[in-house]
Scaffold this motif. Sequence first.
Motif, PDB file in Angstrom:
ATOM      1  N   PRO A  87      42.734  39.673  50.240  1.00 34.20           N
ATOM      2  CA  PRO A  87      41.642  40.956  49.777  1.00 34.20           C
ATOM      3  C   PRO A  87      40.896  40.653  48.550  1.00 34.20           C
ATOM      4  CG  PRO A  87      43.752  41.749  50.864  1.00 34.20           C
ATOM      5  CD  PRO A  87      43.903  39.591  50.528  1.00 34.20           C
ATOM      6  N   ILE A  88      41.684  39.924  47.671  1.00 35.34           N
ATOM      7  CA  ILE A  88      40.975  39.370  46.257  1.00 35.34           C
ATOM      8  C   ILE A  88      40.058  38.938  46.412  1.00 35.34           C
ATOM      9  CG2 ILE A  88      42.129  38.026  44.080  1.00 35.34           C
ATOM     10  CD1 ILE A  88      44.671  39.877  44.215  1.00 35.34           C
ATOM     11  N   VAL A  89      40.114  37.784  47.019  1.00 35.87           N
ATOM     12  CA  VAL A  89      39.458  36.167  46.807  1.00 35.87           C
ATOM     13  C   VAL A  89      38.201  37.214  47.653  1.00 35.87           C
ATOM     14  CG1 VAL A  89      38.315  34.353  48.214  1.00 35.87           C
ATOM     15  CG2 VAL A  89      41.129  35.012  47.669  1.00 35.87           C
ATOM     16  N   ILE A  90      37.974  38.563  48.451  1.00 33.89           N
ATOM     17  CA  ILE A  90      36.943  39.222  49.058  1.00 33.89           C
ATOM     18  C   ILE A  90      36.768  39.787  47.950  1.00 33.89           C
ATOM     19  CG2 ILE A  90      36.589  40.963  50.931  1.00 33.89           C
ATOM     20  CD1 ILE A  90      38.672  39.362  52.596  1.00 33.89           C
ATOM     21  N   LEU A  91      37.444  40.280  47.781  1.00 35.65           N
ATOM     22  CA  LEU A  91      36.435  41.803  46.488  1.00 35.65           C
ATOM     23  C   LEU A  91      35.690  40.844  45.492  1.00 35.65           C
ATOM     24  CD1 LEU A  91      36.768  44.001  45.507  1.00 35.65           C
ATOM     25  CD2 LEU A  91      38.864  43.399  43.787  1.00 35.65           C
TER      26      LEU A  91
END
Length: 483
Positions: A77-81
């Motif tokens: 999720p952090i990479v996606i963000l």
Amino acid sequence: MHSYMKYLLSLTPVVFLIAFLSIVIRVYGIDALSGPSQLVLIVSTGIAVLIAMLYFHKSWKELEGEINHAVGSIGSPIVILLLIGLLSGTWMVSGVVPMLINYGMQIINPHVFLITSCLISALVSVMTGSSWTTVATIGVALMGIGKAEGFSDGWTAGAILSGAYFGDKMSPLSDTTVLASSLCGTPLFTHIRYMTITTVPAFSVTLIIFLIAGFLVPSAAAIDTSAFTTALNSKFNLSLWLLLVPVATGVMIYKKMPAIIVLFASSLIAIVFALIFQPHILAEVSGISTNDANGSYPQAVVLFKGAMESSFGSTAIDSGFAPVNDLLATRGMAGMLNTVWIILCAICFGGVLKSSGMLANIVSLVLPLTKTRVGLVASTVVSGIFFNATAADQFLSIMLNSSMFGEIYKKEGYEPRLLSRSIEDSSTVTSVLIPWSTCGMTQSTVLNVPTLTYLPYCFFNLLAPITSILIAAIGYKIYKVRN
């Protein structure tokens, strides 16, 4: 330890968090996301750790292990963000978003703008399986059209998020849909079909509200949209060829490519189109000139720096019209760092509550209410909202809710699809309404609208939990497992 002390101590970090956050948000406003809220979460985590070690006899090693596990679980999720920040910057400077805004203002009648925004967001979200991707792409464009049409940010964001979370909830490609169904032991499409019983009524009422609001809420009458289209057309080369970028993105999504790959590839394609169609924009963003007083810079260097700056940093494009300038401003990957910061802090807080047993203690307070059908569903719905507010992450909320109530539903003889539906009716759709949750922070950052500003207008997200409880009260298609 007396039972009442156990519950009191378990609630202490949560009460402190909510009380402290309310003060911080009141004092700092939108700036609360730039550090104060993160500090509150860390201090609350410290209080939770202290209570866990002193009164619940948990070792630091146990607590640290759960924190590490929780933080590790949000790597993707952090990479996606961060990639959403990259995509928002590149789609803006390439002219994709300005082009969608320009043509959208010409096609969409102001009176049906809100309902159209909701339907478009729902369609894209069903296709992508991701509310985050929907909001970061078409959502940003619709926000721009809404500003140009004269709608308040709250109304526009509410329409976008209502549609995006409807699609996220009903899409077989959605992580939350797959997670909820798998954890509860419900076949995926059985789960989706069963959700229509509560979701369709809630979404139908939402569409009616936005349709009526389109005729009642002041909009384009007060704003000359031609000023927006003139400014956009004079600044960008708005060719229909730019539609190839969202089309290519749609093809990748249709091929069921991972979200990280889709976002990254779409951003690279957008950069290529920026080099072809908007080299003057990249030059402006770079801040240097090919005939700079301090020396001559090759065109390639200027374009390279412009592409880099628009990807990771803040951009300011002067169109000659202040409202459009505000619309065109982006923050790139760096603009997501405060959100990443608060997500990490929130996950640490949720991890300590879970590993210490404090979350389980709090949930046990509602167990007496689960003896009836309505009480059981209502408890599940309320717990989903509670977990979103405390664990600050919808995935953690889904996991905790399923583990807490799975045995209760089984013991009471209800089909697992009732549990999976009740979890999605709360954990999935209300996550975006919590200012300090991962979804709330992400969507607020991407749309540049404070969570509490759009919350009253997210009608679907507000109605879904209520509809879930009402359907349980009616008892429509709620069956017990035959032995």
